[in-house]
Design an enzyme around this catalytic site. Structure first.
Site, PDB file in Angstrom:
ATOM      1  N   GLU A  23       1.370   0.256  -5.116  1.00 46.30           N
ATOM      2  CA  GLU A  23       1.315   1.546  -5.742  1.00 46.30           C
ATOM      3  C   GLU A  23       2.165   2.326  -5.584  1.00 46.30           C
ATOM      4  OE1 GLU A  23      -3.350   2.225  -3.839  1.00 46.30           O
ATOM      5  OE2 GLU A  23      -1.745   2.026  -2.316  1.00 46.30           O
ATOM      6  N   ASP A  76       0.880  -1.281  -0.017  1.00 43.58           N
ATOM      7  CA  ASP A  76      -0.072  -0.056   0.139  1.00 43.58           C
ATOM      8  C   ASP A  76       0.839   1.103   0.034  1.00 43.58           C
ATOM      9  OD1 ASP A  76      -2.790   1.114   0.562  1.00 43.58           O
ATOM     10  OD2 ASP A  76      -1.518   2.166   2.344  1.00 43.58           O
TER      11      ASP A  76
END
Length: 715
Positions: free
Chosen positions: A440, A411
């Site tokens: 990400e 994340d």
């Protein structure tokens, strides 16, 4: 009586400044002299550089003082002989202090039947104890010994501490604080205490032997879901709804006889399941999870499984064994497991165990002392500090080795430095040769320099790390943000994107319309929907508002087929394959089961979409020319041609790549109008809007219907 700290406080503000505050409530005239005193015998009067008065008190600035030592308690005295502890947290932001602090050994509670060793990194602490509670002996505090060289406290406690509860009592900046061990592998109900784990008591067969080798990450097809969402539909007969064990229940079907839960995932043919966070997170009540739904991006204890997913959250061993059972069941069915990890921030910096034990060290700050908050969650984990980096690597290695996870999705990976990410990959790959790592890669607004971030801009520095490809997403379906849902992409009807669309087919590695985004095809995680933002179906409804539901579903099939078949690693969010909706809600992280659950009634209603998706997955797996990973080969042997009315033809005609065929053609029609194509010979049609063509079908004239993708081959 007012708290002394509110009347008299002292803090190291920078390398060259101590700030002392004296309240007028305590001393209305202020003081004339200040003294620095330490536990190791220092006694020195400090030179006051300046004194500033406010309505509430006096601020004193001091710039000359001795060099401080970690692990020593310092106090500021005034001429009344009243003292206050000097807050030295700032030292743990300075390279001259933190750069040498490194311990390579194992941390946490290291269990043996005869004894348990406890080790914790706490360089600023002046004392530390581990407080252990057992059924036989009650609560006992054990003083820990300090290792000055490494900033470690350690003690060995004799006896069998199987399942004993424990916490650390640490004296930092003159104050005693209680904290759960950051390395705790299990926690009690509501995460109040760590638990010593006997590895033999939590053994579960992970069935790693059932997994076939993964020759390349481009062989992967990733399916994102959560423990809760895939099992929580109240209309199924899953017994343990929303629980780890619910995802191990086999033989459950819909009213039409279609598979549910683990059987449904297996039936899709995907290779990897990405589980939303399963580590211990903060805002979901262990006992009453329905009242506090959350996806889990609010991390609390990174090495302990989440309690709300357990059938027995009060039993710390049950959490471990039940999560392992999920991984074992996936492996038994030939599916690898990816863990969604959130090492970029904590739920609350001030109350975190990291900050309690080692203030300032584990988080990033601006020069003025304010928190760097590129996560927009209140903190950033300082992965560049050696022991913070060690924690991330140790944690990842633990999840791979002990639970059998086959990969990680990071994340906000751009907030983790690229050196740490490369190290995670290297260490986990040693354990699992088929390990994958992606995340990400957004360039978040952090105090960390851009060239150190784990962002897409630095993909060339992380050749083995994958990135969510937002260029693929936006060109394929159109913009994602709430304010731009109406913006179309190539497959939602804006044919002006056709050249950029060609670029996306190459995994954004070949310079067509755009410069290359990645150095390797395997770095491109191709997606159009994930747990964040609106579902693909909701996006289509808004951007293609002038079309009916039948057209919407055709576009859905077209986009899903393309996402699976183009070069790179396809990523599908749960329910995307059958067009599940969140009723236009873009952020449902705490919105409950009603919006987030997998609706198996829709599966029955749209069985044709389900079978279409299964077909396109099997097509990808059966034909290696859809899984090319060398960008130079793709650049040389994959051709693009514009067909009538904005449609696209993709050709592969290198015999060594496509044997036994001499030519492969993919036709993509994002318009609502059919086009006719005359071929130079008879081609076998492998795939069209009906899915895979089971009985051989040959044609020299193709009708490419609107909103479809066709694959044909020449023998």
């Amino acid at each position: 009586m007012a708290d002394k700290n509110s009347m008299f406080r002292a803090i190291l503000k920078s390398e060259n400044e101590i700030e002392v505050f004296i309240s007028k409530e305590y001393n209305w005239k202020g003081c004339q002299k200040l003294f620095l005193v330490s536990d190791d015998g220092l006694f020195e009067e400090l030179k006051i550089d300046s004194k500033n008065e406010s309505s509430k008190g006096f601020f004193y600035r001091i710039s000359e003082f001795p060099k401080f030592k970690l692990g020593v308690n310092y106090q500021i005295f005034d001429e009344r002989n009243i003292s206050i502890e000097l807050d030295l947290s700032y030292l743990l932001r300075l390279d001259k202090y933190v750069g040498r602090l490194k311990y390579d050994g194992e941390l946490g509670a290291i269990y043996q039947k005869e004894r348990t060793t406890f080790r914790v990194f706490a360089p600023l602490a002046t004392s530390c104890a581990v407080v252990i509670t057992t059924a036989h002996n009650g609560k006992i505090a054990h003083i820990m010994d300090r290792d000055d060289e490494h900033g470690i406290y350690e003690t060995v406690v004799e006896g069998d501490l199987d399942k004993a509860e424990y916490f650390y009592l640490v004296k930092v900046n003159g104050n005693y604080v209680e904290a759960v061990d950051p390395y705790a592998r299990a926690v009690t109900l509501f995460s109040k205490r760590g638990v010593v784990v006997n590895p033999e008591k939590v053994y579960v067969d992970l069935h790693n032997d059932k997994l076939k080798p993964l020759s390349s990450i481009t062989d992967a097809i990733i399916y994102e879901t959560s423990i809760r969402d895939i099992t929580s539909d109240k209309n199924t007969s899953i017994k343990e709804k929303g629980k780890y064990l619910g995802l191990t229940e086999e033989g459950v079907t819909t009213p039409k006889g279609l598979p549910v839960g683990i059987d449904y995932i297996k039936s899709l043919g995907i290779t990897h399941v990405q589980l939303l966070p399963v580590f211990d997170f903060c805002t979901t009540n262990d006992l009453y999870p329905k009242d506090s739904y959350n996806w889990g991006y609010d991390p609390l204890n990174f090495n302990a499984p989440e309690g709300s997913y357990s059938s027995h959250p009060e039993d710390p061993y049950a959490r471990i064994k039940e999560l392992k059972s999920v991984i074992g069941k996936l492996h038994e069915n030939g599916i690898r497991a990816v863990m969604d990890v959130v090492y970029n921030h904590v739920f609350n910096l001030e109350s975190s165990n990291f900050h309690a034990i080692c203030p300032s060290y584990y988080f990033r700050y601006h020069e003025d002392g304010t928190k760097s908050d590129g996560s927009f969650c209140g903190s950033e984990f300082e992965s560049r500090h050696l022991m913070a980096r060690k924690f991330i690597v140790d944690s990842c290695v633990y999840w791979v080795k002990e639970f059998g996870f086959d990969g990680f999705r990071f994340d906000l990976m751009g907030l983790i430095d690229n050196e740490t990410l490369n190290l995670v990959y290297e260490e986990c790959r040693k354990i699992n040769p088929c390990f994958i790592c992606y995340g990400e890669g957004w360039d978040m607004p952090s105090v960390m320099p851009s060239n150190q971030k784990g962002s897409m801009n630095n993909a060339h520095l992380m050749p083995n790390i994958g990135f969510f490809n937002d260029r693929f997403r936006d060109i394929t379906k159109g913009k994602t943000s709430e304010s731009e849902l109406y913006v179309r992409g190539y497959l939602t009807g804006d044919i002006n994107y056709i050249d950029g669309f060609k670029h996306t087919f190459t995994g954004c590695t070949v310079p067509i319309a755009f410069p290359p985004l990645f150095t390797s095809v395997s770095q491109s995680i191709n997606y159009v929907e994930c747990h964040d933002n609106n579902t693909l179906m909701d996006k289509i409804r808004v951007s293609c508002y002038d079309e009916d539901i039948n057209s919407h579903l055709k576009r859905l099939k077209l986009i899903n087929a393309y996402t699976v078949l183009c070069y790179g690693v396809p990523f599908i969010h749960m329910g995307q394959e059958i067009g599940l909706s969140k009723n236009g809600h873009g952020n449902t992280y705490n919105a409950g089961d009603e919006l987030n659950h997998f609706d198996y009634a829709i599966l029955d209603e749209r069985e044709n979409l389900y079978r279409f998706f299964k077909d396109v997955v099997s097509l990808k797996k059966d034909y290696s020319f859809f899984r090319l990973s060398d960008k130079d080969i793709i650049k040389q042997y994959v051709y693009f041609a514009n067909e009538y009315n904005g449609c696209l033809r993709i050709e592969i005609n290198k015999r060594e790549l496509i044997a036994p065929y001499s030519d492969v053609r993919i036709y993509i029609n994002p318009t609502r109008n059919a086009i006719s194509v005359d071929l130079d010979d008879y081609y076998q049609i492998l795939f069209n809007e009906a899915g895979r063509i089971v009985n051989p079908l040959y044609s020299q004239h193709l009708a490419i219907n609107g909103l479809t993708l066709v694959v044909c081959v020449k023998q």
